[in-house]
Design a protein around this motif. Structure first.
Motif, PDB file in Angstrom:
ATOM      1  N   GLY A  30       5.299  -4.426   8.484  1.00 17.63           N
ATOM      2  CA  GLY A  30       4.197  -4.337   7.521  1.00 17.63           C
ATOM      3  C   GLY A  30       4.699  -4.391   6.094  1.00 17.63           C
ATOM      4  N   ARG A  31       4.512  -3.310   5.356  1.00 19.27           N
ATOM      5  CA  ARG A  31       5.065  -3.236   3.995  1.00 19.27           C
ATOM      6  C   ARG A  31       6.203  -2.220   3.915  1.00 19.27           C
ATOM      7  N   GLY A  32       6.662  -1.746   5.079  1.00 17.94           N
ATOM      8  CA  GLY A  32       7.920  -1.028   5.139  1.00 17.94           C
ATOM      9  C   GLY A  32       7.880   0.473   4.934  1.00 17.94           C
ATOM     10  N   GLY A  33       6.699   1.071   4.882  1.00 20.69           N
ATOM     11  CA  GLY A  33       6.611   2.518   4.645  1.00 20.69           C
ATOM     12  C   GLY A  33       7.350   3.333   5.690  1.00 20.69           C
ATOM     13  N   HIS A  34       7.116   3.021   6.954  1.00 23.21           N
ATOM     14  CA  HIS A  34       7.780   3.768   8.019  1.00 23.21           C
ATOM     15  C   HIS A  34       9.284   3.506   8.040  1.00 23.21           C
ATOM     16  N   SER A  35       9.682   2.241   7.853  1.00 17.29           N
ATOM     17  CA  SER A  35      11.114   1.915   7.837  1.00 17.29           C
ATOM     18  C   SER A  35      11.847   2.642   6.715  1.00 17.29           C
ATOM     19  N   ARG A  36      11.245   2.688   5.530  1.00 17.33           N
ATOM     20  CA  ARG A  36      11.905   3.327   4.388  1.00 17.33           C
ATOM     21  C   ARG A  36      12.107   4.828   4.620  1.00 17.33           C
ATOM     22  N   LEU A  37      11.057   5.485   5.130  1.00 19.03           N
ATOM     23  CA  LEU A  37      11.209   6.920   5.389  1.00 19.03           C
ATOM     24  C   LEU A  37      12.240   7.155   6.496  1.00 19.03           C
ATOM     25  N   LEU A  38      12.227   6.311   7.520  1.00 23.66           N
ATOM     26  CA  LEU A  38      13.210   6.419   8.604  1.00 23.66           C
ATOM     27  C   LEU A  38      14.635   6.284   8.060  1.00 23.66           C
ATOM     28  N   LEU A  39      14.862   5.271   7.233  1.00 23.16           N
ATOM     29  CA  LEU A  39      16.198   5.055   6.652  1.00 23.16           C
ATOM     30  C   LEU A  39      16.648   6.265   5.833  1.00 23.16           C
ATOM     31  N   TYR A  49      16.275  -2.010  12.900  1.00 23.06           N
ATOM     32  CA  TYR A  49      15.884  -3.404  13.108  1.00 23.06           C
ATOM     33  C   TYR A  49      14.360  -3.461  13.088  1.00 23.06           C
ATOM     34  N   ALA A  50      13.819  -4.291  12.216  1.00 26.79           N
ATOM     35  CA  ALA A  50      12.366  -4.380  12.074  1.00 26.79           C
ATOM     36  C   ALA A  50      11.864  -5.769  12.447  1.00 26.79           C
ATOM     37  N   PHE A  51      10.652  -5.808  13.006  1.00 28.94           N
ATOM     38  CA  PHE A  51      10.005  -7.053  13.415  1.00 28.94           C
ATOM     39  C   PHE A  51       8.747  -7.272  12.575  1.00 28.94           C
ATOM     40  N   ASP A  52       8.466  -8.529  12.248  1.00 29.01           N
ATOM     41  CA  ASP A  52       7.162  -8.890  11.674  1.00 29.01           C
ATOM     42  C   ASP A  52       6.969 -10.395  11.750  1.00 29.01           C
ATOM     43  N   LYS A  53       5.686 -10.814  11.813  1.00 25.97           N
ATOM     44  CA  LYS A  53       5.344 -12.239  11.849  1.00 25.97           C
ATOM     45  C   LYS A  53       4.790 -12.720  10.516  1.00 25.97           C
ATOM     46  N   ASP A  54       4.348 -11.780   9.689  1.00 30.01           N
ATOM     47  CA  ASP A  54       3.640 -12.106   8.450  1.00 30.01           C
ATOM     48  C   ASP A  54       4.635 -12.515   7.360  1.00 30.01           C
ATOM     49  N   PRO A  55       4.529 -13.750   6.830  1.00 30.43           N
ATOM     50  CA  PRO A  55       5.463 -14.202   5.793  1.00 30.43           C
ATOM     51  C   PRO A  55       5.538 -13.276   4.575  1.00 30.43           C
ATOM     52  N   GLN A  56       4.419 -12.667   4.187  1.00 31.60           N
ATOM     53  CA  GLN A  56       4.439 -11.755   3.034  1.00 31.60           C
ATOM     54  C   GLN A  56       5.200 -10.470   3.357  1.00 31.60           C
ATOM     55  N   ALA A  57       5.044  -9.973   4.579  1.00 28.32           N
ATOM     56  CA  ALA A  57       5.810  -8.797   5.004  1.00 28.32           C
ATOM     57  C   ALA A  57       7.299  -9.127   5.053  1.00 28.32           C
ATOM     58  N   LEU A  58       7.619 -10.327   5.495  1.00 30.98           N
ATOM     59  CA  LEU A  58       9.027 -10.742   5.585  1.00 30.98           C
ATOM     60  C   LEU A  58       9.681 -10.802   4.208  1.00 30.98           C
ATOM     61  N   ALA A  59       8.901 -11.182   3.196  1.00 32.08           N
ATOM     62  CA  ALA A  59       9.439 -11.228   1.830  1.00 32.08           C
ATOM     63  C   ALA A  59       9.793  -9.821   1.343  1.00 32.08           C
ATOM     64  N   VAL A  60       8.932  -8.846   1.642  1.00 31.90           N
ATOM     65  CA  VAL A  60       9.204  -7.447   1.278  1.00 31.90           C
ATOM     66  C   VAL A  60      10.436  -6.952   2.041  1.00 31.90           C
ATOM     67  N   ALA A  61      10.505  -7.304   3.330  1.00 31.68           N
ATOM     68  CA  ALA A  61      11.624  -6.872   4.174  1.00 31.68           C
ATOM     69  C   ALA A  61      12.952  -7.460   3.697  1.00 31.68           C
ATOM     70  N   ALA A  62      12.918  -8.705   3.213  1.00 28.84           N
ATOM     71  CA  ALA A  62      14.149  -9.348   2.720  1.00 28.84           C
ATOM     72  C   ALA A  62      14.711  -8.580   1.525  1.00 28.84           C
ATOM     73  N   GLU A  63      13.828  -8.046   0.676  1.00 31.75           N
ATOM     74  CA  GLU A  63      14.272  -7.236  -0.468  1.00 31.75           C
ATOM     75  C   GLU A  63      14.935  -5.944   0.010  1.00 31.75           C
ATOM     76  N   LEU A  64      14.329  -5.308   1.018  1.00 35.30           N
ATOM     77  CA  LEU A  64      14.898  -4.073   1.557  1.00 35.30           C
ATOM     78  C   LEU A  64      16.246  -4.347   2.218  1.00 35.30           C
ATOM     79  N   GLN A  66      18.384  -6.493   1.255  1.00 36.16           N
ATOM     80  CA  GLN A  66      19.365  -6.599   0.171  1.00 36.16           C
ATOM     81  C   GLN A  66      19.755  -5.220  -0.367  1.00 36.16           C
ATOM     82  N   GLU A  67      18.777  -4.314  -0.382  1.00 37.36           N
ATOM     83  CA  GLU A  67      19.011  -2.965  -0.933  1.00 37.36           C
ATOM     84  C   GLU A  67      19.829  -2.087   0.011  1.00 37.36           C
ATOM     85  N   ASP A  68      19.597  -2.247   1.332  1.00 41.84           N
ATOM     86  CA  ASP A  68      20.167  -1.307   2.299  1.00 41.84           C
ATOM     87  C   ASP A  68      20.832  -2.066   3.453  1.00 41.84           C
ATOM     88  N   PRO A  69      22.160  -2.032   3.563  1.00 43.11           N
ATOM     89  CA  PRO A  69      22.858  -2.783   4.609  1.00 43.11           C
ATOM     90  C   PRO A  69      22.571  -2.281   6.021  1.00 43.11           C
TER      91      PRO A  69
END
Length: 303
Positions: A30-39, A49-64, A66-69
């Protein structure tokens, strides 16, 4: 409206069960709320490891990414969870979470065509890079099949009248047009609910094969769990919740003994035990009305 993650702290607490290390899966980034708190709760040796089909969600995920290996995004449906993880050398995980349904940005962006509240092209695809739009699908589907979809996926008692009106309308280009057609065809509106709510839900579920994906995802998620690893799933309507409830029930119940009184060793096939079922608090519902219908179910792997 920005995306507010539903049952955020309850999901991460249920998933981690006081652990702070391991390999975890966010099946619906989605927009990464759960992933960020988990991290934020995991140590440096952990991975998400996160899954998504939505191109806009993938763009947000690509930024994350880069931020967090420790974070890795996979452009795929969670229905392909096992195959995608194994292809990356991951055979078992310490937890899997999923937040089902449509994210707020998808609903609120008119051009995505999900909502009767925002007029836009009639699209409804979660992955809008491929597949049929709702407009194309409605032109192609037969009236009886459409009525069945609206009845089964929307639990709409006036499905036949609505399907007839939609097919008579021909090519429907926008969400506002579709909403008006359903509104006129609907003889009895529910209090506090737009008359097109159920029909829109049904068409969206059909377009994105949402229930099929959930049915494929759940057994794969359980197969990937280590012993004592957790599965945490948030649902937003009764069709989703029923699938999850029945799956957990089946996986956490001993099979019936049909030995007809003969002495035999019963095989224990249980793979899960139930942990919790949580509803959004009154405070959360006040802050985020979309959480009103949400249920979180948590189960734990046994084998």
């Amino acid at each position: 409206m920005s995306h507010i993650s539903v049952l955020l702290h309850e999901t991460i607490e249920g998933l981690l069960a006081n652990r702070h290390t391991g390999i975890y899966v966010d099946a619906t980034f989605g927009r990464g709320g759960h992933s960020r708190l988990l991290l934020s709760q995991l140590d440096d040796n952990s991975h998400v490891y996160a899954f998504d089909k939505d191109p806009q969600a993938l763009a947000v995920a690509a930024e994350l990414e880069q931020e967090d290996p420790r974070f890795h995004i996979i452009h795929a449906s969670f229905a392909d969870l096992k195959q995608e993880l194994i292809s990356r050398g991951i055979e078992k995980v310490d937890g899997v979470m999923a937040d089902l349904g449509v994210s707020s940005p998808q609903l609120d962006q008119a051009e995505r065509g999900f909502s009767f509240m925002h007029n836009g092209p009639l699209d409804m695809r979660m992955d809008n890079s491929k597949g049929q739009t709702a407009r194309e699908w409605l032109l192609e589907i037969e009236e009886e099949a459409l009525a069945n979809v609206i009845y089964q996926y929307g639990e709409e008692r006036y499905s036949r009248r609505i399907a007839k009106a939609i097919k008579l309308a021909g090519d429907i280009e926008t969400t506002a047009q579709l909403a008006e057609i359903v509104k006129v065809a609907h003889p009895k509106w529910e209090k506090h609910k737009h008359p097109a709510t159920r029909a829109f839900q049904a068409i969206r579920i059909a377009i994105n094969k949402e229930l099929d994906d959930i049915e494929n995802f759940l057994p794969q998620a359980v197969e990937m769990l280590k012993p004592q690893a957790r599965l945490a799933v948030i649902s937003f309507h009764s069709l989703e919740d029923r699938l999850i409830k029945q799956f957990i029930q089946k996986e956490s119940t001993l099979p019936e003994d049909h030995g007809w009184g003969l002495p035999q060793q019963q095989v224990d096939t249980r793979r899960l035990k139930k942990v919790a079922r949580v509803k959004a608090s009154d405070e959360e519902v006040k802050q985020n009305p979309r959480s009103r219908s949400a249920w979180l179910r948590v189960a734990e792997g046994l084998k």
